[in-house]
Motif scaffolding. Structure first.
Motif, PDB file in Angstrom:
ATOM      1  N   SER A 141     -32.233  41.531 -24.536  1.00  0.00           N
ATOM      2  CA  SER A 141     -31.658  41.085 -23.122  1.00  0.00           C
ATOM      3  C   SER A 141     -32.304  39.707 -22.885  1.00  0.00           C
ATOM      4  O   SER A 141     -32.217  39.006 -21.964  1.00  0.00           O
ATOM      5  CB  SER A 141     -32.452  41.739 -21.695  1.00  0.00           C
ATOM      6  OG  SER A 141     -32.351  43.253 -22.360  1.00  0.00           O
ATOM      7  N   GLY A 142     -31.889  38.740 -24.181  1.00  0.00           N
ATOM      8  CA  GLY A 142     -32.407  37.589 -24.000  1.00  0.00           C
ATOM      9  C   GLY A 142     -33.918  36.773 -24.047  1.00  0.00           C
ATOM     10  O   GLY A 142     -34.733  37.545 -24.910  1.00  0.00           O
ATOM     11  N   VAL A 184     -24.716  42.849 -20.421  1.00  0.00           N
ATOM     12  CA  VAL A 184     -24.488  42.963 -21.856  1.00  0.00           C
ATOM     13  C   VAL A 184     -25.739  42.583 -22.588  1.00  0.00           C
ATOM     14  O   VAL A 184     -26.790  41.593 -22.239  1.00  0.00           O
ATOM     15  CB  VAL A 184     -23.575  42.583 -22.529  1.00  0.00           C
ATOM     16  CG1 VAL A 184     -21.889  42.617 -21.458  1.00  0.00           C
ATOM     17  CG2 VAL A 184     -23.147  41.295 -22.477  1.00  0.00           C
ATOM     18  N   SER A 185     -25.645  43.103 -23.283  1.00  0.00           N
ATOM     19  CA  SER A 185     -26.886  42.719 -24.567  1.00  0.00           C
ATOM     20  C   SER A 185     -26.427  41.241 -25.674  1.00  0.00           C
ATOM     21  O   SER A 185     -25.513  40.935 -25.838  1.00  0.00           O
ATOM     22  CB  SER A 185     -27.045  43.305 -25.806  1.00  0.00           C
ATOM     23  OG  SER A 185     -27.480  45.180 -25.604  1.00  0.00           O
ATOM     24  N   ALA A 186     -27.827  40.805 -25.488  1.00  0.00           N
ATOM     25  CA  ALA A 186     -27.371  39.130 -26.240  1.00  0.00           C
ATOM     26  C   ALA A 186     -27.707  39.270 -28.078  1.00  0.00           C
ATOM     27  O   ALA A 186     -28.424  40.327 -28.147  1.00  0.00           O
ATOM     28  CB  ALA A 186     -28.481  38.309 -25.584  1.00  0.00           C
ATOM     29  N   PHE A 195     -34.335  30.494 -20.706  1.00  0.00           N
ATOM     30  CA  PHE A 195     -34.077  31.473 -20.929  1.00  0.00           C
ATOM     31  C   PHE A 195     -32.384  30.983 -22.196  1.00  0.00           C
ATOM     32  O   PHE A 195     -31.487  30.188 -21.821  1.00  0.00           O
ATOM     33  CB  PHE A 195     -33.100  31.899 -19.658  1.00  0.00           C
ATOM     34  CG  PHE A 195     -32.045  33.257 -19.849  1.00  0.00           C
ATOM     35  CD1 PHE A 195     -32.874  34.672 -19.975  1.00  0.00           C
ATOM     36  CD2 PHE A 195     -31.200  33.526 -19.989  1.00  0.00           C
ATOM     37  CE1 PHE A 195     -31.836  35.764 -20.390  1.00  0.00           C
ATOM     38  CE2 PHE A 195     -30.327  34.813 -20.381  1.00  0.00           C
ATOM     39  CZ  PHE A 195     -30.715  35.701 -20.265  1.00  0.00           C
ATOM     40  N   ILE A 196     -32.802  31.811 -23.271  1.00  0.00           N
ATOM     41  CA  ILE A 196     -31.192  32.079 -24.079  1.00  0.00           C
ATOM     42  C   ILE A 196     -30.950  33.485 -24.195  1.00  0.00           C
ATOM     43  O   ILE A 196     -31.769  34.809 -24.269  1.00  0.00           O
ATOM     44  CB  ILE A 196     -32.098  31.763 -25.552  1.00  0.00           C
ATOM     45  CG1 ILE A 196     -32.459  30.435 -25.075  1.00  0.00           C
ATOM     46  CG2 ILE A 196     -30.987  31.262 -25.916  1.00  0.00           C
ATOM     47  CD1 ILE A 196     -34.347  30.604 -24.827  1.00  0.00           C
ATOM     48  N   GLY A 197     -30.210  33.727 -23.764  1.00  0.00           N
ATOM     49  CA  GLY A 197     -29.167  34.989 -24.179  1.00  0.00           C
ATOM     50  C   GLY A 197     -27.824  34.740 -23.163  1.00  0.00           C
ATOM     51  O   GLY A 197     -26.954  33.987 -22.918  1.00  0.00           O
ATOM     52  N   ALA A 198     -27.485  35.944 -22.993  1.00  0.00           N
ATOM     53  CA  ALA A 198     -25.683  36.151 -22.083  1.00  0.00           C
ATOM     54  C   ALA A 198     -26.037  35.657 -20.640  1.00  0.00           C
ATOM     55  O   ALA A 198     -26.868  36.283 -19.978  1.00  0.00           O
ATOM     56  CB  ALA A 198     -25.177  37.519 -22.382  1.00  0.00           C
TER      57      ALA A 198
END
Length: 346
Positions: free
Chosen positions: A190-191, A172-174, A165-168
């Motif tokens: 959302s990632g 909150v939005s990535a 998973f790559i994101g925040a």
């Protein structure tokens, strides 16, 4: 198979974790029962696991060197080239172990088949004597399970058995730039999920299901697909050997089908490819939503550059506590790993 040492990897049960948290068994019992849960089930799970653990250790030939370690030691444990990794636990223990191996074989045992489905656990604990003998004699087969690797521009790297998973790290939005092949695009989403073949019947399949349901809704088709579901199925009811608790195929043959439904996008464990999907991309003046899915082949890579001042993360296999920071100035490259998991099978 030249095995020099057997490493038994164990895990703590819910009872042991509760005692660690509340100091005594009586305090743990009070807390569990005050929440309306059965403490007897905690005790049964502990007893079953200890019985399996003791039997497994006794099954190791007297002339063979062995060591028993808890899974918490894995990040700092150095496996030798002649070691045999022998996890005893749920599928997640195999996943955790695999990331720290460099080609050593994995002989995985299910300690409680009535409790755990064991997609990655080909053997039951009470067959350990015969299975270990067959292993040392080189009579077992093996499956080579493809993995993924993520590299940051600061030199850090991480492996994934199921998915990245790559994101925040929150809801909150990535914000990032995604580059794949000759194309690039800024995203607010959302990632991103990057799935291995082994993970294709897990998180990735839920994204396929969501997309199919939305398409049905948008086209005016029924949003709920018609299929039979088990009704009032008791917890002790046994499942077929190739079916896990979600009704998916667990044989690793990539069909993704079972009596209870279909797992879309399922892949052969040995397939040398990864699948990435962008979750809920938002189209705006700043961000696009054209590059939302793709297949990463043997010589390809997916590149993401973070535009998040803080809270950006890269983690694998659902383990947020073992993460790499993905904040502004950070670039991550994701590709097929140079190593595979060698899972021994009958």
């Amino acid at each position: 198979m030249n095995i020099e040492k057997i490493i038994v990897i164990t895990r703590q049960t819910r009872l042991e974790e509760s005692i660690k948290r509340f100091n005594t068994i009586s305090q743990a019992k009070y807390f569990v029962e005050s929440r309306g849960q059965s403490f007897d089930d905690y005790v049964t799970e502990y007893d079953n696991y200890q019985r399996a653990r003791d039997a497994l250790v006794r099954s190791i030939p007297s002339e063979m060197r062995f060591q028993v370690i808890d899974r918490t030691m894995l990040p700092n444990f150095l496996f030798g080239p002649g070691d045999l990794a022998m996890p005893l636990g749920q599928d997640g223990l195999v996943v955790n172990t695999a990331k720290y191996l460099e080609g050593q074989p994995v002989l995985a045992f299910n300690p409680d088949p009535e409790r755990f489905d064991g997609v990655l656990l080909p053997f039951i604990w009470h067959s350990a004597v015969a299975v270990i003998r067959q292993t040392l004699e080189g009579k077992l087969g093996s499956r080579s399970i493809s993995m993924a690797r993520a590299d940051l521009n600061d030199g850090q790297h991480l492996y994934a058995f199921n998915d990245f998973f790559i994101g925040a790290d929150s809801h909150v939005s990535a914000r990032y730039t995604l580059r794949f092949g000759d194309s690039s695009e800024r995203h607010s989403s959302s990632g991103v999920i990057v799935s291995t073949p082994a993970g294709s019947t897990g998180w990735l399949s839920s994204l396929y299901n969501m997309a199919a349901g939305i398409q049905d809704f948008a086209s005016g088709s029924p949003s709920v697909r018609t299929r039979k579901l088990p009704i009032n199925k008791s917890p002790g009811t046994k499942k077929s050997s190739g079916e896990n608790k979600k009704g998916m195929d667990t044989s690793g043959n990539g069909s993704g089908t079972s009596n209870h439904g279909v797992s879309p996008g399922a892949m052969q464990w040995e397939a040398r490819k990864l699948i990435f999907m962008v979750r809920e991309p938002f189209r705006s003046n700043w961000s696009g939503a054209d590059i939302v899915a793709g297949e990463i082949g043997e010589s390809q890579e997916l590149i993401l550059e973070s535009h998040m001042p803080e809270g950006g993360v890269v983690f694998s296999d659902g383990m947020l506590e073992d993460f790499m920071q993905f904040n502004s100035g950070t670039t991550v490259q994701i590709r097929l790993a140079e190593k595979s998991t060698r899972l021994l099978v009958p």
